[in-house]
Design a protein around this motif. Structure first.
Motif, PDB file in Angstrom:
ATOM      1  N   PHE A 122      22.024  13.441 -27.466  1.00  0.00           N
ATOM      2  CA  PHE A 122      22.883  12.296 -27.121  1.00  0.00           C
ATOM      3  C   PHE A 122      22.308  11.063 -27.824  1.00  0.00           C
ATOM      4  N   VAL A 124      22.773   7.239 -28.350  1.00  0.00           N
ATOM      5  CA  VAL A 124      23.336   5.912 -28.102  1.00  0.00           C
ATOM      6  C   VAL A 124      22.357   4.850 -28.592  1.00  0.00           C
ATOM      7  N   THR A 125      21.093   4.956 -28.160  1.00  0.00           N
ATOM      8  CA  THR A 125      20.097   3.918 -28.442  1.00  0.00           C
ATOM      9  C   THR A 125      19.881   3.732 -29.944  1.00  0.00           C
ATOM     10  N   GLY A 130      19.213  -1.235 -27.024  1.00  0.00           N
ATOM     11  CA  GLY A 130      18.589  -0.388 -26.007  1.00  0.00           C
ATOM     12  C   GLY A 130      19.365  -0.509 -24.717  1.00  0.00           C
ATOM     13  N   SER A 131      18.875  -1.386 -23.817  1.00  0.00           N
ATOM     14  CA  SER A 131      19.575  -1.575 -22.536  1.00  0.00           C
ATOM     15  C   SER A 131      21.013  -2.043 -22.752  1.00  0.00           C
ATOM     16  N   PHE A 155      15.031   7.259 -30.417  1.00  0.00           N
ATOM     17  CA  PHE A 155      14.631   7.948 -29.166  1.00  0.00           C
ATOM     18  C   PHE A 155      15.581   9.088 -28.793  1.00  0.00           C
ATOM     19  N   VAL A 156      15.983   9.879 -29.766  1.00  0.00           N
ATOM     20  CA  VAL A 156      16.949  10.946 -29.455  1.00  0.00           C
ATOM     21  C   VAL A 156      16.197  12.172 -28.919  1.00  0.00           C
ATOM     22  N   THR A 157      16.347  12.421 -27.616  1.00  0.00           N
ATOM     23  CA  THR A 157      15.749  13.620 -27.011  1.00  0.00           C
ATOM     24  C   THR A 157      16.408  14.844 -27.631  1.00  0.00           C
ATOM     25  N   LYS A 200       4.469  10.515 -28.330  1.00  0.00           N
ATOM     26  CA  LYS A 200       4.690   9.849 -27.049  1.00  0.00           C
ATOM     27  C   LYS A 200       3.515   9.974 -26.080  1.00  0.00           C
ATOM     28  N   VAL A 357       8.238   7.542 -17.880  1.00  0.00           N
ATOM     29  CA  VAL A 357       9.490   7.311 -18.611  1.00  0.00           C
ATOM     30  C   VAL A 357      10.723   7.432 -17.716  1.00  0.00           C
ATOM     31  N   ILE A 360      12.368   4.362 -17.359  1.00  0.00           N
ATOM     32  CA  ILE A 360      12.813   3.724 -18.604  1.00  0.00           C
ATOM     33  C   ILE A 360      14.106   4.334 -19.145  1.00  0.00           C
ATOM     34  N   TYR A 361      14.132   5.698 -19.285  1.00  0.00           N
ATOM     35  CA  TYR A 361      15.306   6.222 -20.014  1.00  0.00           C
ATOM     36  C   TYR A 361      16.528   6.439 -19.106  1.00  0.00           C
ATOM     37  N   GLU A 362      17.650   6.622 -19.787  1.00  0.00           N
ATOM     38  CA  GLU A 362      18.977   6.653 -19.138  1.00  0.00           C
ATOM     39  C   GLU A 362      19.186   5.408 -18.271  1.00  0.00           C
ATOM     40  N   THR A 364      16.843   1.577 -17.652  1.00  0.00           N
ATOM     41  CA  THR A 364      15.584   1.200 -16.997  1.00  0.00           C
ATOM     42  C   THR A 364      15.842   0.869 -15.523  1.00  0.00           C
ATOM     43  N   GLU A 366      15.353  -1.897 -14.181  1.00  0.00           N
ATOM     44  CA  GLU A 366      16.021  -3.214 -14.140  1.00  0.00           C
ATOM     45  C   GLU A 366      17.537  -3.038 -14.321  1.00  0.00           C
ATOM     46  N   LEU A 370      20.809  -3.820 -11.897  1.00  0.00           N
ATOM     47  CA  LEU A 370      22.003  -4.575 -12.307  1.00  0.00           C
ATOM     48  C   LEU A 370      23.270  -3.806 -11.926  1.00  0.00           C
TER      49      LEU A 370
END
Ligand SMILES: Cc1cc2nc3c(=O)[nH]c(=O)nc-3n(C[C@H](O)[C@H](O)[C@H](O)COP(=O)(O)OP(=O)(O)OC[C@H]3O[C@@H](n4cnc5c(N)ncnc54)[C@H](O)[C@@H]3O)c2cc1C
Length: 380
Positions: A122, A124-125, A130-131, A155-157, A200, A357, A360-362, A364, A366, A370
């Protein structure tokens, strides 16, 4: 209200627990040190059907419900969070957009291959997005019956191992939420390449890569959803993905708790076991309580998804709470293990790095806040 797993869910949990004990746990440390996952393990995961867990049976998958999926992810994550992230990305954000938004032709051509174990990723980033996914800069220029993709995805897993990529890009000249498209792109499409593999802190068994797009031609029929629906496709997939990450965090947190209980019972200081010392016992109580609260949120979000009901807020709450509870559990686990918890010989050292992580991923922590606040303030 029923808090019990049903017979099928219990059977899955036991099957995965046995599989993880046999095939994953014995090599988890070695995979972490080497920063790699052996092909033999991937073959065993394929053979056992893990790559088709969430795929509809009509397309060769097992079609498990989200609660079963969560139970599976939690069990896998206890053994290796690197293995579980490969499978969660594949079974959720890497393939869900295809199942939900692909044409019948795309679904029947590609979903059976994914369910059989050709890995999905997937994208996107980006370096500058990022966010704020709406600031993505990769472009998709229409050229007859194709789109031509250019840009860079970070950062593609599964980036290096994937056979398929769900990629977000925008119509040249558009900005913000407007003009974004999602595509299914095959690995061997000319112009798509792995530019870099990240080194990482944790999840070292899983590969995370930068994907370069240089004049990548994608048939119009491989667009997922309507023109301009790219962000909606991604955000819909992320609602489900976040439930998976909540269960991943729970698995790591539970492994921290299990290891701490076992260690506290045998380690003696001041003439008694750590477990019988109230300060340590309280840490264990807090770990268990926070994880259990997070588990209930995760089950609720999974249940809502299975009912076909809105779950954006609940998925964000589950991911936020589970990732933070698991982070606290990992910190406490290292503390309970004292100096040994700081050494690689003990699994809690790896859990402490792996769990970081999940905040952080999918999205953060924060960003989860929101999302939750936006929903609450809108009375939803
Ligand atoms: C191991 C790993 C695997 C990943 N896998 C994938 C993948 O498969 N596919 C994919 O597309 N991406 C993937 N990602 C990317 C991940 O989703 C992003 O790292 C994440 O969304 C944060 O983006 P960023 O790193 O650019 O941080 P930034 O967005 O730059 O954020 C930096 C900090 O600022 C905070 N911040 C930003 N905006 C706000 C705001 N408005 N209010 C408050 N705080 C804010 C963030 O919370 C964070 O703490 C992966 C990342 C990692 C590390």
């Amino acid at each position: 209200m029923d808090f019990e797993l049903n017979e099928n869910q219990t059977m899955f949990r036991n099957m995965v627990r046995d599989f993880a004990k046999l095939h994953i746990a014995p090599i988890a440390h070695e995979m972490d040190v080497k920063g790699d996952m052996p092909d033999t393990l991937i073959a065993a995961l394929r053979e056992a059907g893990f790559f088709g867990l969430t795929f509809p049976e009509a397309y060769g998958g097992m079609g498990v419900d989200t609660i079963t999926y969560g139970v599976v992810v939690e069990e896998l994550s206890k053994a290796s969070a690197g293995v579980s992230v490969m499978l969660t990305v594949h079974n959720s954000v890497g393939s869900y957009p295809v199942a939900l938004f692909g044409t019948e032709e795309v679904k029947s051509r590609f979903l059976p291959r994914m369910a059989a174990g050709e890995i999905a990723a997937f994208c996107v980033t980006e370096p500058g997005a990022g966010s704020d996914a709406s600031s993505l800069a990769a472009t998709a220029r229409r050229d007859g019956d194709h789109y031509v993709l250019n840009g860079s995805k970070s950062f593609v897993t599964n980036g290096a191992r994937a056979a398929f990529y769900v990629i977000l890009a925008r119509e040249p000249g558009t900005h913000g939420n407007k003009g974004t498209h999602a595509f299914l792109v095959e690995r061997d499409t000319p112009g798509l390449s792995v530019a870099k593999k990240e080194d990482k802190m944790g999840l070292r068994a899983s590969d995370t890569a930068v994907i370069a797009l240089d004049e990548v031609r994608v048939p119009v029929g491989h667009r997922l959803g309507e023109e301009g629906a790219g962000l909606r496709v991604a955000l819909t997939a992320l609602d489900g993905g976040r439930i998976g990450i909540a269960f991943q965090a729970l698995g790591i947190g539970q492994a921290c708790l299990d290891a701490s209980i076992a260690y506290a019972k045998v380690r003696e200081q001041f003439g008694q076991s750590l477990a019988s010392q109230p300060v340590i016992a309280h840490k264990i109580a807090d770990m268990g309580t926070e994880l259990e609260a997070a588990r209930l949120l995760a089950y609720h979000a999974a249940w809502l998804k299975d009912q076909g009901r809105p779950h954006t807020r609940e998925a964000a709450m589950a991911k936020l709470m589970a990732s933070e509870a698991a982070g606290h559990a990992a910190d406490a686990a290292v503390q309970i293990h004292g100096g040994y918890g700081f050494c690689k010989e003990y699994d809690v050292e790896r859990y402490y790095r792996d769990v970081r992580v999940t905040r952080i991923y999918e999205g953060t922590s924060e960003i989860q806040r929101l999302v939750i606040a936006r929903k609450l303030l809108a009375g939803q």
